[in-house]
Design an enzyme around this catalytic site. Structure first.
Site, PDB file in Angstrom:
ATOM      1  N   GLY A  38      56.173  54.648  10.767  1.00 42.99           N
ATOM      2  CA  GLY A  38      57.035  53.465  10.851  1.00 42.99           C
ATOM      3  C   GLY A  38      56.419  52.398  11.235  1.00 42.99           C
ATOM      4  O   GLY A  38      56.948  51.136  11.270  1.00 42.99           O
ATOM      5  N   THR A 142      47.172  48.644   7.376  1.00 35.79           N
ATOM      6  CA  THR A 142      47.098  48.807   8.670  1.00 35.79           C
ATOM      7  C   THR A 142      47.732  47.848   9.808  1.00 35.79           C
ATOM      8  O   THR A 142      47.627  47.867  10.859  1.00 35.79           O
ATOM      9  CB  THR A 142      45.489  48.742   9.143  1.00 35.79           C
ATOM     10  OG1 THR A 142      44.889  47.547   8.461  1.00 35.79           O
ATOM     11  CG2 THR A 142      45.039  50.088   8.555  1.00 35.79           C
ATOM     12  N   GLY A 179      55.261  30.208  23.388  1.00 39.86           N
ATOM     13  CA  GLY A 179      55.515  30.169  22.335  1.00 39.86           C
ATOM     14  C   GLY A 179      57.075  30.252  21.544  1.00 39.86           C
ATOM     15  O   GLY A 179      57.690  31.218  22.255  1.00 39.86           O
ATOM     16  N   GLY A 180      57.411  29.345  20.844  1.00 43.55           N
ATOM     17  CA  GLY A 180      58.696  29.356  20.264  1.00 43.55           C
ATOM     18  C   GLY A 180      59.089  29.573  19.155  1.00 43.55           C
ATOM     19  O   GLY A 180      59.715  28.900  18.557  1.00 43.55           O
ATOM     20  N   GLY A 184      59.206  35.241  20.163  1.00 40.38           N
ATOM     21  CA  GLY A 184      59.636  34.740  21.740  1.00 40.38           C
ATOM     22  C   GLY A 184      61.094  34.447  21.695  1.00 40.38           C
ATOM     23  O   GLY A 184      61.733  34.666  22.877  1.00 40.38           O
ATOM     24  N   GLU A 202      55.861  25.498  24.754  1.00 38.77           N
ATOM     25  CA  GLU A 202      55.480  25.478  23.079  1.00 38.77           C
ATOM     26  C   GLU A 202      54.478  24.377  22.868  1.00 38.77           C
ATOM     27  O   GLU A 202      54.588  23.174  23.236  1.00 38.77           O
ATOM     28  CB  GLU A 202      56.774  25.299  22.258  1.00 38.77           C
ATOM     29  CG  GLU A 202      56.772  24.836  20.844  1.00 38.77           C
ATOM     30  CD  GLU A 202      55.813  25.963  19.828  1.00 38.77           C
ATOM     31  OE1 GLU A 202      56.227  27.107  19.876  1.00 38.77           O
ATOM     32  OE2 GLU A 202      55.016  25.359  19.154  1.00 38.77           O
ATOM     33  N   GLY A 270      52.133  34.498  18.169  1.00 38.85           N
ATOM     34  CA  GLY A 270      51.611  35.283  16.838  1.00 38.85           C
ATOM     35  C   GLY A 270      51.072  36.579  16.743  1.00 38.85           C
ATOM     36  O   GLY A 270      50.715  36.958  17.919  1.00 38.85           O
ATOM     37  N   LEU A 318      56.255  39.667   7.620  1.00 47.69           N
ATOM     38  CA  LEU A 318      57.434  40.340   7.672  1.00 47.69           C
ATOM     39  C   LEU A 318      57.495  41.696   6.963  1.00 47.69           C
ATOM     40  O   LEU A 318      56.835  41.970   6.154  1.00 47.69           O
ATOM     41  CB  LEU A 318      58.376  39.140   6.778  1.00 47.69           C
ATOM     42  CG  LEU A 318      58.550  38.044   7.252  1.00 47.69           C
ATOM     43  CD1 LEU A 318      59.131  37.194   6.591  1.00 47.69           C
ATOM     44  CD2 LEU A 318      59.563  37.946   8.694  1.00 47.69           C
ATOM     45  N   HIS A 443      87.876  34.909   1.282  1.00 44.09           N
ATOM     46  CA  HIS A 443      88.345  34.340   2.280  1.00 44.09           C
ATOM     47  C   HIS A 443      89.327  35.263   3.167  1.00 44.09           C
ATOM     48  O   HIS A 443      89.944  36.249   2.948  1.00 44.09           O
ATOM     49  CB  HIS A 443      89.413  33.315   1.798  1.00 44.09           C
ATOM     50  CG  HIS A 443      90.306  32.536   2.706  1.00 44.09           C
ATOM     51  ND1 HIS A 443      89.403  31.546   3.626  1.00 44.09           N
ATOM     52  CD2 HIS A 443      91.442  32.603   3.555  1.00 44.09           C
ATOM     53  CE1 HIS A 443      90.334  31.161   4.576  1.00 44.09           C
ATOM     54  NE2 HIS A 443      91.552  31.642   4.245  1.00 44.09           N
TER      55      HIS A 443
HETATM   56  P1  FAD Z   1      52.718  47.546  10.542  1.00 49.92           P
HETATM   57  O1  FAD Z   1      54.200  47.766  10.538  1.00 49.92           O
HETATM   58  O2  FAD Z   1      51.968  46.946  11.678  1.00 49.92           O
HETATM   59  O3  FAD Z   1      51.977  49.120  10.551  1.00 49.92           O
HETATM   60  C1  FAD Z   1      50.751  49.481  10.570  1.00 49.92           C
HETATM   61  C2  FAD Z   1      50.531  50.825  10.744  1.00 49.92           C
HETATM   62  O4  FAD Z   1      49.174  51.244  10.531  1.00 49.92           O
HETATM   63  C3  FAD Z   1      50.554  51.081  12.158  1.00 49.92           C
HETATM   64  O5  FAD Z   1      51.371  52.295  12.567  1.00 49.92           O
HETATM   65  C4  FAD Z   1      49.197  51.485  12.970  1.00 49.92           C
HETATM   66  O6  FAD Z   1      49.090  52.554  13.841  1.00 49.92           O
HETATM   67  C5  FAD Z   1      48.582  52.036  11.489  1.00 49.92           C
HETATM   68  N1  FAD Z   1      47.047  52.054  11.796  1.00 49.92           N
HETATM   69  C6  FAD Z   1      46.206  50.962  11.960  1.00 49.92           C
HETATM   70  N2  FAD Z   1      44.985  51.271  11.591  1.00 49.92           N
HETATM   71  C7  FAD Z   1      45.032  52.628  11.412  1.00 49.92           C
HETATM   72  C8  FAD Z   1      43.938  53.510  10.856  1.00 49.92           C
HETATM   73  N3  FAD Z   1      42.469  53.125  11.005  1.00 49.92           N
HETATM   74  N4  FAD Z   1      44.207  54.751  10.434  1.00 49.92           N
HETATM   75  C9  FAD Z   1      45.521  55.173  10.605  1.00 49.92           C
HETATM   76  N5  FAD Z   1      46.543  54.366  10.876  1.00 49.92           N
HETATM   77  C10 FAD Z   1      46.262  53.271  11.345  1.00 49.92           C
HETATM   78  N6  FAD Z   1      59.701  41.637  10.543  1.00 49.92           N
HETATM   79  C11 FAD Z   1      60.974  41.207   9.789  1.00 49.92           C
HETATM   80  O7  FAD Z   1      60.682  41.423   8.678  1.00 49.92           O
HETATM   81  N7  FAD Z   1      62.072  41.432  10.667  1.00 49.92           N
HETATM   82  C12 FAD Z   1      62.201  41.460  11.902  1.00 49.92           C
HETATM   83  O8  FAD Z   1      63.351  41.470  12.333  1.00 49.92           O
HETATM   84  C13 FAD Z   1      61.074  41.457  12.468  1.00 49.92           C
HETATM   85  N8  FAD Z   1      61.006  41.879  13.793  1.00 49.92           N
HETATM   86  C14 FAD Z   1      59.848  41.933  14.501  1.00 49.92           C
HETATM   87  C15 FAD Z   1      60.096  41.983  15.967  1.00 49.92           C
HETATM   88  C16 FAD Z   1      58.777  42.090  16.631  1.00 49.92           C
HETATM   89  C17 FAD Z   1      59.132  42.216  18.178  1.00 49.92           C
HETATM   90  C18 FAD Z   1      57.595  42.265  16.103  1.00 49.92           C
HETATM   91  C19 FAD Z   1      56.575  42.527  16.888  1.00 49.92           C
HETATM   92  C20 FAD Z   1      57.329  41.957  14.762  1.00 49.92           C
HETATM   93  C21 FAD Z   1      58.658  42.170  14.029  1.00 49.92           C
HETATM   94  N9  FAD Z   1      58.665  41.862  12.655  1.00 49.92           N
HETATM   95  C22 FAD Z   1      59.716  41.800  11.834  1.00 49.92           C
HETATM   96  C23 FAD Z   1      57.320  41.832  12.005  1.00 49.92           C
HETATM   97  C24 FAD Z   1      57.080  43.350  11.164  1.00 49.92           C
HETATM   98  O9  FAD Z   1      57.322  44.193  12.132  1.00 49.92           O
HETATM   99  C25 FAD Z   1      55.951  43.373  10.378  1.00 49.92           C
HETATM  100  O10 FAD Z   1      55.961  42.273   9.560  1.00 49.92           O
HETATM  101  C26 FAD Z   1      55.635  44.750   9.604  1.00 49.92           C
HETATM  102  O11 FAD Z   1      55.601  45.913  10.631  1.00 49.92           O
HETATM  103  C27 FAD Z   1      54.425  44.660   8.965  1.00 49.92           C
HETATM  104  O12 FAD Z   1      54.352  46.117   8.366  1.00 49.92           O
HETATM  105  P2  FAD Z   1      52.792  46.683   7.661  1.00 49.92           P
HETATM  106  O13 FAD Z   1      53.114  47.863   7.053  1.00 49.92           O
HETATM  107  O14 FAD Z   1      51.993  45.485   7.250  1.00 49.92           O
HETATM  108  O15 FAD Z   1      52.128  46.747   9.165  1.00 49.92           O
END
Ligand code: FAD
Length: 465
Positions: A38, A142, A179-180, A184, A202, A270, A318, A443
């Protein structure tokens, strides 16, 4: 072990890519270094933050609005943070278990361990045991990790990132948020509602600076009412801890050094793409100056057969953008011709009221010299809003001055995160503001504000204003 496709990383980009590959009949492997699937989104991002936002919103309402609704509570309403965090962990577990189920159902082979390139077609998985996978194609997913600033050392105890902020053992008395941006403000909201004083420091002149200016202004006004304090044009120089006290030092726009003292400091400046441990060089790949993997229009990297998606490549960080890219690459590999409309990926902030936007902002239209019309409608004019006592916010529609095509929709209000979907659909079908204004909206609903804003944009003829 020989696969058609190997996906590295199981976040919303990676696991969705693996699912789509399997649906398309490709023999698929998914590698994840953590014990649960996940990624950031399910484990330490979207889902846990929304669970805490919902819990803290219930508490806030119990304290501030129940009496007006005619609900009296005998005795004091109290926060049980331990239970709140446990519930959040339960939500994470259910969601992650759901991904395990989907992988099994679709016959995706899951490998637990760090995936790294041996060659462009050979991946080593270093987990409890070491395994080697031969693969035709690879999808790198990743993700990203929190960034920091020079002079700010994250000790994960008092100077923390979003990951620690989702697992607190006490409600901060005074949380300083560096960071705003989205993360945050969302996590600041959680603790402000639970009673913390929240001070945002910010660098730029406004919060959520990449969204339409009207949204930042309105959100700032509402969050101030909720107890947030904002310090704009402050460049943070350091964050230091002494016992239970954190001191953040920043330079303001007059060149003066200002100190902020609190018991916790959340660094939310960020996120940076994450490629550690991948041994990209063995696949002939390198990252750009911002740590991202470069891709072409098909999300294929400089090495043929290796693709990259999600936070590790350019574009908005996202979950739904990562998902779209996962599907896009899977279908490309299967020989289809998919398409992503990056202009129509909505941005959302889950404060209360929620904030959402899609398409061009007013600032962008001005900058690009596009002639446009603007229609805006206040949430407080809706019967639904008065019934629920959620009266802050507005919906703003920007339409082409000549054709009336909707170019951007920006909203702040209750359930804006869900309401923005109507704008995405309308814009994907290239609707005019008049098209939407002539469609029936139930409505009383919050979505009536979209219809009214479209009426206002079409011919300045909102009905209820
Ligand atoms: P990630 O979800 O980061 O997953 C990458 C995975 O790769 C991780 O599980 C990691 O362990 C694994 N990995 C890395 N390197 C290796 C390797 N060499 N071998 C095996 N596994 C590896 N986005 C939204 O759209 N809506 C939201 O409401 C939202 N809220 C957020 C709240 C917070 C607090 C944070 C921190 C982020 C939020 N985001 C939100 C952003 C969102 O979580 C990310 O944009 C999204 O998870 C990116 O997906 P991804 O699949 O690119 O990577």
């Amino acid at each position: 072990m020989k696969y058609d496709v190997t996906v590295i990383g199981s976040g919303p980009g990676g696991y969705v890519a693996a699912l789509r590959c399997a649906q398309l009949g490709l023999k698929t492997a998914l590698i994840e270094k953590y014990s649960t699937l996940g990624g950031t989104c399910l484990n330490v991002g979207c889902i846990p933050s929304k669970a805490l936002l919902d819990s803290s919103e219930h508490f806030h309402n119990a304290v501030h609005t129940f009496t007006t609704h005619g609900i009296d509570i005998k005795g004091e309403v109290q926060v049980n943070l331990k239970q709140m965090i446990e519930r959040k962990n339960g939500v994470i577990k259910q969601t992650c278990d759901g991904i395990d189920f989907l992988m099994k159902k679709n016959k995706v082979d899951v490998f637990k361990g760090i995936g790294s390139f041996v060659t462009k077609n050979t991946i080593k998985v270093s987990g409890e045991k070491e395994e080697t996978i031969e693969t035709d194609k690879v999808i790198i997913a990743t993700g990203s990790k929190p960034s920091s600033l020079p002079g700010v050392e994250i000790d994960k105890k008092r100077v923390i990132t979003s990951t620690e902020a989702l697992n607190m053992t006490e409600v901060p008395k005074h949380l300083i948020v560096i960071g705003g941006g989205v993360i945050g403000l969302e996590l600041g909201s959680v603790y402000a509602r639970l009673g913390a004083k929240v001070t945002v420091v910010e660098y730029s002149g406004s919060i959520i600076p990449t969204m339409d200016g009207a949204l930042g202004k309105e959100l700032q006004r509402v969050l101030r009412k909720q107890g947030f304090e904002f310090n704009f044009n402050h460049k943070v120089k350091s964050a230091t801890t002494k016992g239970k006290e954190v001191t953040v030092t920043a330079e303001n726009d007059k060149g003066e050094m200002v100190e902020f003292k609190g018991d916790y400091c959340l660094v939310s400046v960020g996120r940076r793409p994450y490629t550690d441990g991948l041994s990209l060089e063995n696949a002939g790949l390198k990252t750009d100056e911002r740590g991202r993997i470069e891709t072409d229009a098909h999300l294929e990297t400089a090495t043929k057969g290796i693709y990259a998606i999600g936070d590790v490549v350019k574009g908005a960080m996202l979950a739904h953008k990562a998902e779209e890219e996962g599907v896009f690459v899977a279908e490309t590999i299967a020989g289809q011709k998919p398409h992503i409309n990056y202009n129509l990926i909505p941005g959302v902030v889950y404060t209360w009221p929620e904030v959402a936007g899609v398409g061009a902002t007013e600032e962008e239209l001005k900058k690009n010299g596009v002639k446009y019309k603007m229609g805006s409608f206040p949430i407080r004019a809706l019967g639904r809003a008065r019934a629920s006592m959620d009266i802050d916010g507005l919906v703003k529609v920007l339409a082409d001055a000549t054709t009336d095509e909707i170019l951007g929709v920006h909203m702040i209000g209750p359930r804006a995160a869900d309401m923005i979907a109507e704008a995405v659909v309308a814009m994907e079908f290239r609707a005019s503001a008049e098209d939407v204004s002539r469609m029936s909206h139930a409505h009383p609903t919050y979505t009536e504000a979209m219809k009214e804003a479209c009426l206002a944009a079409t011919a300045n003829r909102a009905l209820h204003m």
